[in-house]
Design an enzyme around this catalytic site. Structure first.
Site, PDB file in Angstrom:
ATOM      1  N   CYS A 101     -48.818  40.206 -51.708  1.00  0.00           N
ATOM      2  CA  CYS A 101     -48.156  41.058 -50.733  1.00  0.00           C
ATOM      3  C   CYS A 101     -48.829  42.416 -50.656  1.00  0.00           C
ATOM      4  O   CYS A 101     -48.872  43.148 -51.637  1.00  0.00           O
ATOM      5  CB  CYS A 101     -46.699  41.230 -51.138  1.00  0.00           C
ATOM      6  N   ASP A 204     -53.462  30.908 -40.862  1.00  0.00           N
ATOM      7  CA  ASP A 204     -53.830  30.588 -39.473  1.00  0.00           C
ATOM      8  C   ASP A 204     -53.757  29.112 -39.117  1.00  0.00           C
ATOM      9  O   ASP A 204     -54.340  28.708 -38.101  1.00  0.00           O
ATOM     10  CB  ASP A 204     -55.257  31.077 -39.155  1.00  0.00           C
TER      11      ASP A 204
HETATM   12  C1  FMN Z   1     -43.486  38.271 -41.063  1.00  0.00           C
HETATM   13  C2  FMN Z   1     -44.219  37.840 -42.286  1.00  0.00           C
HETATM   14  C3  FMN Z   1     -43.586  37.884 -43.514  1.00  0.00           C
HETATM   15  C4  FMN Z   1     -44.242  37.462 -44.668  1.00  0.00           C
HETATM   16  N1  FMN Z   1     -43.570  37.469 -45.858  1.00  0.00           N
HETATM   17  C5  FMN Z   1     -44.193  37.028 -46.984  1.00  0.00           C
HETATM   18  C6  FMN Z   1     -43.503  36.962 -48.235  1.00  0.00           C
HETATM   19  O1  FMN Z   1     -42.310  37.270 -48.345  1.00  0.00           O
HETATM   20  N2  FMN Z   1     -44.195  36.529 -49.314  1.00  0.00           N
HETATM   21  C7  FMN Z   1     -45.513  36.152 -49.240  1.00  0.00           C
HETATM   22  O2  FMN Z   1     -46.086  35.745 -50.244  1.00  0.00           O
HETATM   23  N3  FMN Z   1     -46.161  36.167 -48.069  1.00  0.00           N
HETATM   24  C8  FMN Z   1     -45.539  36.586 -46.948  1.00  0.00           C
HETATM   25  N4  FMN Z   1     -46.203  36.575 -45.761  1.00  0.00           N
HETATM   26  C9  FMN Z   1     -47.538  35.966 -45.693  1.00  0.00           C
HETATM   27  C10 FMN Z   1     -47.408  34.475 -45.329  1.00  0.00           C
HETATM   28  O3  FMN Z   1     -46.715  33.748 -46.323  1.00  0.00           O
HETATM   29  C11 FMN Z   1     -48.773  33.826 -45.128  1.00  0.00           C
HETATM   30  O4  FMN Z   1     -49.520  33.930 -46.308  1.00  0.00           O
HETATM   31  C12 FMN Z   1     -49.538  34.476 -43.993  1.00  0.00           C
HETATM   32  O5  FMN Z   1     -48.705  34.710 -42.874  1.00  0.00           O
HETATM   33  C13 FMN Z   1     -50.724  33.611 -43.550  1.00  0.00           C
HETATM   34  O6  FMN Z   1     -50.305  32.334 -43.183  1.00  0.00           O
HETATM   35  P1  FMN Z   1     -50.017  31.928 -41.639  1.00  0.00           P
HETATM   36  O7  FMN Z   1     -51.230  32.318 -40.871  1.00  0.00           O
HETATM   37  O8  FMN Z   1     -49.782  30.451 -41.715  1.00  0.00           O
HETATM   38  O9  FMN Z   1     -48.821  32.708 -41.195  1.00  0.00           O
HETATM   39  C14 FMN Z   1     -45.574  37.007 -44.597  1.00  0.00           C
HETATM   40  C15 FMN Z   1     -46.221  36.960 -43.367  1.00  0.00           C
HETATM   41  C16 FMN Z   1     -45.554  37.370 -42.213  1.00  0.00           C
HETATM   42  C17 FMN Z   1     -46.278  37.287 -40.900  1.00  0.00           C
END
Ligand code: FMN
Length: 367
Positions: A101, A204
């Site tokens: 994070c 992504d």
């Molecule tokens: C709105 C939002 C909230 C997120 N909250 C967390 C979280 O609480 N813990 C975490 O490890 N990653 C968090 N992430 C990261 C996502 O888990 C993920 O790693 C990131 O969005 C990339 O994956 P994606 O492209 O499939 O969304 C968050 C991402 C977004 C966009």
């Protein structure tokens, strides 16, 4: 797919998305099928131990919401261990540790990405948790702090050494935020650094083809999907089917999207009450609408919704307005159809970006 002693129905995971991956969203996704394990929003270990109302609400679950992982963050070993023990006593299937994070509030207290810069301290903290628990402990990280500090392979190896059951890795650095392309080579380096435990790639993935490419090119054992599930809650089912058969299932129709959106809202109302549930849905509904075709008339009103009746009125008016974009068969005319989703790492080098994955605005914009 196994994570320690846990046997999962598929190798597809719902990523934690703070503010979104609550019980209503998880149930909505699960009902559509294909998912192996869902994770909660990140939860502050200390707040959980203090039985803070908000923290307890974040771990609210029910029998249909299994298997469930809770993601914890914190930097005090005893607090992380005790919070995890509490989760184990509540029947949670596994505990995930947030190491990726990039939000200042989390890094300031030594959690999140800051953990990746202090390997030994982190390994000690994690060992204390692993030794105390019967359920598996997993870790979620980015590739590192920045391009000069790609620490994920070393950290993953150290964590495997202290008994972590799986590693989730978002293929970007903290410095990258959400910009640039997912670094599949970086995920592969993590896979190569560890010996036994599964690595789950993330970032992504918005189509079944992108999931397949990530699996093939990194050697990871599973794929975790976050924002792709906003656009397409069917992505888990469609990906599982594609991985098994090579066949792409058709995209969900407008009516099916509306049906699932309404079901999601009903669950928000059940869990959070009508007014609060509707208010929370203000930021959720526009994600569904991103695949409706022209939707400004819907978005303009839905961001003010505060009751179920109002929501349905907005939907009825929107249907009337949307009719102007339909052909005789009731389908969107081609020029109004949303562009296909294409993951950053699926695009041709010089092609104009299509279907970029949005990052939600608001307090979570630095994720
Ligand atoms: C709105 C939002 C909230 C997120 N909250 C967390 C979280 O609480 N813990 C975490 O490890 N990653 C968090 N992430 C990261 C996502 O888990 C993920 O790693 C990131 O969005 C990339 O994956 P994606 O492209 O499939 O969304 C968050 C991402 C977004 C966009």
């Amino acid at each position: 797919m196994r994570i320690g002693p846990l046997s999962l129905p598929s190798n597809l995971f719902l990523s934690p998305l703070a503010g979104y991956t609550n019980l209503p969203f998880r149930l909505t996704i699960r009902e559509l099928g294909g998912i192996g394990l869902a994770t909660t929003d990140l939860v502050n270990a200390r707040s959980l131990l203090e039985k803070n109302h908000k923290a307890l609400k974040l771990i609210e679950t029910c029998p249909a919401d299994r298997p469930l992982a809770v993601q914890l963050f914190g930097s005090v070993a005893e607090e992380m261990r005790d919070a995890a023990l509490f989760l184990e006593s509540q029947g949670i299937a596994s505990v995930d540790i947030n190491m990726g994070c990039p939000v200042r509030k989390v890094c300031r207290v030594g959690g999140g990405s800051a953990m990746m810069t202090e390997l030994d301290k982190t390994a000690r903290l994690v060992k204390e948790m692993v030794d105390a628990l019967k359920i598996p402990v997993t870790a979620k990280m980015r590739l590192g702090w920045d391009d000069q500090n790609i620490t994920a392979p070393d950290l993953a190896r150290a964590l495997e050494g202290v008994g972590v059951a799986a590693i989730f890795v978002h293929g970007r650095t903290r410095e990258q935020g959400f910009s640039g392309t997912i670094n599949l080579g970086g995920i592969r380096a993590v896979v190569q650094a560890i010996e036994r435990i599964p690595v789950i790639g993330n970032g992504d993935v918005t189509t079944p083809q992108a999931a397949k490419k990530m699996l093939n090119e990194t050697g990871c054992s599973g794929v975790s999907i976050g924002r792709g599930a906003f656009y397409n809650p069917w992505i888990f089912l469609q990906t599982l089917h594609y991985l098994g058969t090579g066949e792409l299932l058709p995209e969900a129709s407008f009516e099916e999207r509306v049906r699932v959106m309404c079901r999601h809202l009903e669950r928000m109302i059940e869990v959070f009450g009508e007014e609060h549930g509707c208010r929370m849905f203000r930021k959720v509904a526009p994600w569904y609408a991103k695949r409706f075709g022209p939707a400004n008339e819907f978005n303009k009103h839905v961001v003010l919704v505060s009751s179920r009746a109002q929501f349905h009125e907005i939907l009825t008016n929107y249907r009337l307005w949307r009719a102007q974009f339909l052909d005789n068969e009731g389908e969107l005319m081609p020029r109004f159809r949303p562009p296909p989703m294409v993951a950053s790492f699926m695009q041709e080098a010089n092609a104009a970006p299509v279907g970029r994955v949005h990052v939600p605005k608001g307090p979570v914009e630095v994720w």
